[in-house]
Design a protein around this motif. Sequence first.
Motif, PDB file in Angstrom:
ATOM      1  N   ASP A   1      -6.639  16.569   8.111  1.00 54.12           N
ATOM      2  CA  ASP A   1      -6.605  16.446   9.841  1.00 54.12           C
ATOM      3  C   ASP A   1      -6.091  14.889  10.222  1.00 54.12           C
ATOM      4  N   ARG A   2      -5.581  15.031  11.375  1.00 51.95           N
ATOM      5  CA  ARG A   2      -5.413  14.077  12.238  1.00 51.95           C
ATOM      6  C   ARG A   2      -4.295  12.960  11.257  1.00 51.95           C
ATOM      7  N   PHE A   3      -3.234  13.527  10.927  1.00 54.04           N
ATOM      8  CA  PHE A   3      -2.271  12.742  10.174  1.00 54.04           C
ATOM      9  C   PHE A   3      -1.744  11.814  11.150  1.00 54.04           C
ATOM     10  N   THR A   4      -1.292  10.729  10.725  1.00 53.34           N
ATOM     11  CA  THR A   4      -0.424   9.814  11.733  1.00 53.34           C
ATOM     12  C   THR A   4       0.311   8.909  10.618  1.00 53.34           C
ATOM     13  N   ALA A   5       1.538   8.554  10.844  1.00 50.70           N
ATOM     14  CA  ALA A   5       2.416   7.623  10.181  1.00 50.70           C
ATOM     15  C   ALA A   5       3.064   6.889  11.180  1.00 50.70           C
ATOM     16  N   ARG A   6       2.985   5.404  10.973  1.00 51.98           N
ATOM     17  CA  ARG A   6       3.701   4.433  11.895  1.00 51.98           C
ATOM     18  C   ARG A   6       4.215   3.393  11.279  1.00 51.98           C
ATOM     19  N   ARG A   7       5.440   3.225  11.584  1.00 49.64           N
ATOM     20  CA  ARG A   7       6.285   2.111  11.056  1.00 49.64           C
ATOM     21  C   ARG A   7       5.875   0.845  11.823  1.00 49.64           C
TER      22      ARG A   7
ATOM     23  N   GLU B   1       8.183  -5.201   6.393  1.00 52.55           N
ATOM     24  CA  GLU B   1       8.140  -4.104   7.051  1.00 52.55           C
ATOM     25  C   GLU B   1       7.049  -3.119   6.342  1.00 52.55           C
ATOM     26  N   ARG B   2       6.560  -1.778   6.878  1.00 50.51           N
ATOM     27  CA  ARG B   2       5.373  -1.319   6.277  1.00 50.51           C
ATOM     28  C   ARG B   2       5.490   0.125   7.182  1.00 50.51           C
ATOM     29  N   LEU B   3       4.901   0.990   6.222  1.00 49.01           N
ATOM     30  CA  LEU B   3       4.253   2.291   6.841  1.00 49.01           C
ATOM     31  C   LEU B   3       2.881   2.501   6.792  1.00 49.01           C
ATOM     32  N   SER B   4       2.183   2.609   8.018  1.00 47.91           N
ATOM     33  CA  SER B   4       0.764   2.783   7.966  1.00 47.91           C
ATOM     34  C   SER B   4       0.438   4.357   8.103  1.00 47.91           C
ATOM     35  N   VAL B   5      -0.148   4.979   7.307  1.00 44.44           N
ATOM     36  CA  VAL B   5      -0.499   6.293   7.176  1.00 44.44           C
ATOM     37  C   VAL B   5      -2.066   6.400   7.322  1.00 44.44           C
ATOM     38  N   SER B   6      -2.488   7.073   8.353  1.00 49.12           N
ATOM     39  CA  SER B   6      -3.911   7.481   8.317  1.00 49.12           C
ATOM     40  C   SER B   6      -4.155   9.087   8.440  1.00 49.12           C
TER      41      SER B   6
ATOM     42  N   GLY C   1      15.759  -3.478   5.691  1.00 53.84           N
ATOM     43  CA  GLY C   1      17.066  -3.103   5.468  1.00 53.84           C
ATOM     44  C   GLY C   1      17.296  -2.071   4.656  1.00 53.84           C
ATOM     45  N   GLN C   2      16.097  -1.589   4.049  1.00 56.28           N
ATOM     46  CA  GLN C   2      16.351  -0.158   3.544  1.00 56.28           C
ATOM     47  C   GLN C   2      16.103   1.029   4.521  1.00 56.28           C
ATOM     48  N   ALA C   3      16.742   2.209   4.124  1.00 58.84           N
ATOM     49  CA  ALA C   3      16.588   3.173   4.995  1.00 58.84           C
ATOM     50  C   ALA C   3      15.039   3.734   5.336  1.00 58.84           C
ATOM     51  N   PRO C   4      14.748   4.010   6.263  1.00 62.61           N
ATOM     52  CA  PRO C   4      13.122   4.315   6.707  1.00 62.61           C
ATOM     53  C   PRO C   4      12.734   5.837   5.792  1.00 62.61           C
ATOM     54  N   PHE C   5      11.392   5.578   5.467  1.00 58.42           N
ATOM     55  CA  PHE C   5      10.964   6.663   4.999  1.00 58.42           C
ATOM     56  C   PHE C   5      11.255   8.166   6.138  1.00 58.42           C
ATOM     57  N   ASP C   6      11.251   9.157   5.528  1.00 51.81           N
ATOM     58  CA  ASP C   6      11.505  10.517   6.177  1.00 51.81           C
ATOM     59  C   ASP C   6      10.359  11.329   5.834  1.00 51.81           C
ATOM     60  N   SER C   7       9.658  11.289   4.833  1.00 53.48           N
ATOM     61  CA  SER C   7       8.404  12.168   4.567  1.00 53.48           C
ATOM     62  C   SER C   7       7.195  11.235   3.859  1.00 53.48           C
ATOM     63  N   VAL C   8       6.201  12.026   3.959  1.00 54.45           N
ATOM     64  CA  VAL C   8       4.958  11.475   3.289  1.00 54.45           C
ATOM     65  C   VAL C   8       4.252  12.638   2.873  1.00 54.45           C
TER      66      VAL C   8
ATOM     67  N   LEU D   1      -4.666  19.184  -3.970  1.00 59.57           N
ATOM     68  CA  LEU D   1      -3.927  19.039  -2.756  1.00 59.57           C
ATOM     69  C   LEU D   1      -2.538  18.571  -2.743  1.00 59.57           C
ATOM     70  N   THR D   2      -1.528  19.237  -2.278  1.00 66.68           N
ATOM     71  CA  THR D   2      -0.280  18.705  -2.081  1.00 66.68           C
ATOM     72  C   THR D   2       0.180  19.017  -0.591  1.00 66.68           C
ATOM     73  N   ARG D   3       0.295  18.071   0.216  1.00 66.54           N
ATOM     74  CA  ARG D   3       0.341  18.314   1.602  1.00 66.54           C
ATOM     75  C   ARG D   3       1.672  17.362   2.088  1.00 66.54           C
ATOM     76  N   PRO D   4       3.012  17.939   2.200  1.00 68.69           N
ATOM     77  CA  PRO D   4       4.009  17.232   2.924  1.00 68.69           C
ATOM     78  C   PRO D   4       4.099  17.111   4.368  1.00 68.69           C
ATOM     79  N   PHE D   5       4.522  15.889   5.069  1.00 70.84           N
ATOM     80  CA  PHE D   5       4.512  15.934   6.356  1.00 70.84           C
ATOM     81  C   PHE D   5       5.845  15.002   6.592  1.00 70.84           C
TER      82      PHE D   5
END
Length: 178
Positions: free
Chosen positions: A58-64, A71-76, A152-159, A172-176
């Motif tokens: 529930d409440r998946f969020t991903a923020r660059r 740079e980083r990707l924050s996932v909650s 400089g790398q391409a951004p992530f497009d899935s988590v 559990l395997t859940r792609p977003f």
Amino acid sequence: MTSAHPRRWRRAANSAAFSTLLVLVLVLGYLALTRVLQHPSAVATTPEADLPPIIEVDRFTARRERSEDGERLSVSLRLRSTLPQPIEGFVFVVARNDHASPRVWAIWPPESAGTAISAGGHFHGATPSAGQGLTVGHSWERVTAVLPHEPGQAPFDSVTIYFVSPQGQILLTRPFAI
């Protein structure tokens, strides 16, 4: 009179052939229908699709994010169990971009390739204890992951979120898409 006689036979033969074909189609349709009704597994559904998931997300969020450090990707997200008893296991978060060349990937908790993730960025869970230990019950458990991203790398497009039992079974395997 001789010319009318062959037409009558031809008409009778065509009518008999049509009737036979119609009966054959109806019998085959009936047999197929009874077979499907007798064996529900013959329908294109899997037993797993009918069962509720063991772990809910529930409440998946991903923020660059960008800062002076990089740079980083924050996932909650939040996880909970649908079973009566709590489940112990390990959480992994894998961010990927398969469209970039070379492919870009990162895993949380951070680790080198070879334990839970291959050198190509594919999860294999060979060492579940390398993940973030977590016990999920009926109440929601918050998971927050920060995945580094090289400038400089391409951004992530899935988590993809993985929850693995201590024995290495993927529960559990859940792609977003992000």
